[in-house]
Design a protein around this motif. Structure first.
Motif, PDB file in Angstrom:
ATOM      1  N   UNK A   6       9.542  -1.608  -4.172  1.00 56.17           N
ATOM      2  CA  UNK A   6       8.768  -0.833  -2.385  1.00 56.17           C
ATOM      3  C   UNK A   6       7.448  -1.472  -2.104  1.00 56.17           C
ATOM      4  N   UNK A   7       6.835  -1.506  -1.593  1.00 52.68           N
ATOM      5  CA  UNK A   7       5.538  -2.267  -0.614  1.00 52.68           C
ATOM      6  C   UNK A   7       4.788  -0.645  -1.155  1.00 52.68           C
ATOM      7  N   UNK A   8       3.135  -1.207  -1.227  1.00 51.25           N
ATOM      8  CA  UNK A   8       3.010  -0.170  -1.337  1.00 51.25           C
ATOM      9  C   UNK A   8       1.880   1.229  -0.913  1.00 51.25           C
ATOM     10  N   UNK A   9       2.214   1.069   0.752  1.00 48.37           N
ATOM     11  CA  UNK A   9       2.614   2.633   0.872  1.00 48.37           C
ATOM     12  C   UNK A   9       3.244   3.262   0.661  1.00 48.37           C
ATOM     13  N   UNK A  17       0.994   9.621  -3.801  1.00 45.35           N
ATOM     14  CA  UNK A  17      -0.232   9.071  -4.453  1.00 45.35           C
ATOM     15  C   UNK A  17      -1.418   8.704  -3.222  1.00 45.35           C
ATOM     16  N   UNK A  18      -2.833   8.503  -3.494  1.00 42.69           N
ATOM     17  CA  UNK A  18      -3.059   7.669  -2.675  1.00 42.69           C
ATOM     18  C   UNK A  18      -2.898   6.333  -2.714  1.00 42.69           C
ATOM     19  N   UNK A  19      -3.625   4.938  -1.834  1.00 44.23           N
ATOM     20  CA  UNK A  19      -3.737   4.022  -2.130  1.00 44.23           C
ATOM     21  C   UNK A  19      -4.511   3.632  -2.781  1.00 44.23           C
ATOM     22  N   UNK A  20      -6.274   4.312  -3.235  1.00 44.65           N
ATOM     23  CA  UNK A  20      -6.776   4.502  -4.107  1.00 44.65           C
ATOM     24  C   UNK A  20      -6.388   4.642  -5.228  1.00 44.65           C
ATOM     25  N   UNK A  42       6.026  -3.117  -6.611  1.00 48.68           N
ATOM     26  CA  UNK A  42       6.465  -2.386  -6.622  1.00 48.68           C
ATOM     27  C   UNK A  42       8.343  -2.628  -7.241  1.00 48.68           C
ATOM     28  N   UNK A  43       8.701  -3.494  -8.400  1.00 46.73           N
ATOM     29  CA  UNK A  43       9.672  -3.584  -8.548  1.00 46.73           C
ATOM     30  C   UNK A  43      10.457  -1.256  -8.438  1.00 46.73           C
TER      31      UNK A  43
END
Length: 64
Positions: A6-9, A17-20, A42-43
């Motif tokens: 997965x990409x961060x977003x 969850x938030x990016x922070x 993230x795997x």
């Protein structure tokens, strides 16, 4: 078909969850990331491990 990473977003949206929070978790070494060029990933197995640990911590706190 499930994604392998997965990409961060995508990760943040999937786990609400938030990016922070995402970056706090990575800075605390509770969540391991992969770099592919400029992309942060993230795997799926790491995401599942992180979530299971998170759920276990919350359950432990409730039982105290």
């Amino acid at each position: 078909m499930e994604k392998e990473a997965y990409r961060v977003s995508e990760f943040c949206q999937r786990y609400s969850i938030s990016k922070a929070t995402f970056f706090r978790e990575t800075a605390a070494n509770r969540l391991r990331i992969l770099k592919r060029g400029r992309s942060t990933l993230v795997s799926r197995s790491e995401a599942e491990r992180w979530f299971e640990n998170l759920c276990g911590q919350q359950t432990h706190q409730i039982e105290k």
